[in-house]
Write a protein that holds these residues in place. Sequence first.
Motif, mmCIF file in Angstrom:
data_model
loop_
_atom_site.group_PDB
_atom_site.id
_atom_site.type_symbol
_atom_site.label_atom_id
_atom_site.label_comp_id
_atom_site.label_asym_id
_atom_site.label_seq_id
_atom_site.Cartn_x
_atom_site.Cartn_y
_atom_site.Cartn_z
ATOM 1 N N GLY A 10 1.241 -1.405 -0.200
ATOM 2 C CA GLY A 10 0.175 -0.195 0.211
ATOM 3 C C GLY A 10 0.825 1.386 -0.441
ATOM 4 N N THR A 67 -2.479 -4.784 -4.340
ATOM 5 C CA THR A 67 -3.719 -3.574 -4.022
ATOM 6 C C THR A 67 -5.393 -3.450 -4.359
ATOM 7 O OG1 THR A 67 -2.510 -1.822 -5.276
ATOM 8 C CG2 THR A 67 -2.009 -2.288 -3.325
ATOM 9 N N GLN A 68 -4.928 -3.737 -5.940
ATOM 10 C CA GLN A 68 -6.340 -3.572 -6.702
ATOM 11 C C GLN A 68 -7.101 -5.067 -5.560
ATOM 12 O OE1 GLN A 68 -7.204 -2.072 -9.477
ATOM 13 N NE2 GLN A 68 -5.567 -0.327 -8.430
ATOM 14 N N ARG A 70 -7.060 -6.383 -3.122
ATOM 15 C CA ARG A 70 -7.884 -5.169 -1.799
ATOM 16 C C ARG A 70 -8.919 -4.788 -1.925
ATOM 17 N NH1 ARG A 70 -4.128 -3.097 1.123
ATOM 18 N NH2 ARG A 70 -2.658 -2.640 -0.367
ATOM 19 N N ASP A 71 -9.066 -3.849 -2.691
ATOM 20 C CA ASP A 71 -9.564 -2.756 -3.578
ATOM 21 C C ASP A 71 -10.465 -3.458 -3.585
ATOM 22 O OD1 ASP A 71 -7.615 -0.545 -2.263
ATOM 23 O OD2 ASP A 71 -6.595 0.298 -4.662
ATOM 24 N N ILE A 75 -14.744 -2.897 -1.941
ATOM 25 C CA ILE A 75 -15.562 -2.690 -2.732
ATOM 26 C C ILE A 75 -17.117 -3.786 -2.564
ATOM 27 C CG2 ILE A 75 -16.676 -1.726 -5.121
ATOM 28 C CD1 ILE A 75 -13.480 -0.790 -4.936
#
Length: 122
Positions: A10, A67-68, A70-71, A75
């Motif tokens: 991150g 990171t994608q 986890r994001d 969402i």
Amino acid sequence: MEKTFNRVAGAVAYATGRPWVFALCLTSVLIWAVSGPAFNYSETWQLVINTGTTIVTFLMVFLIQNTQNRDGAAIQAKLDELIRAGKGKNDFIGIERLTEAEVEQFRSMCAQAKEGNAVATV
């Protein structure tokens, strides 16, 4: 280990998106390019930029993917909670795990609802 990796990933993803990092990378490439005549544009001179950019690109792919992932998961969890708490159809919870054909059925159902047609259940 996982929390440390997530924290580092991150931080790196955040830092690499900053303008000063782009400026630093651009400056590095310009210094490399200007130094070409001093090294007679040798194979070693070319190898420096090729190796450096390859290593950075290789590592960044994994950091960005982490990171994608986890994001995206966060969402989806938020959207699922909104559906559960609101008036949305609970059938939509978890559709990101369906096959492409199954997701297309949901998209068709939404298109029909938007046009004002009766919505069929899936």
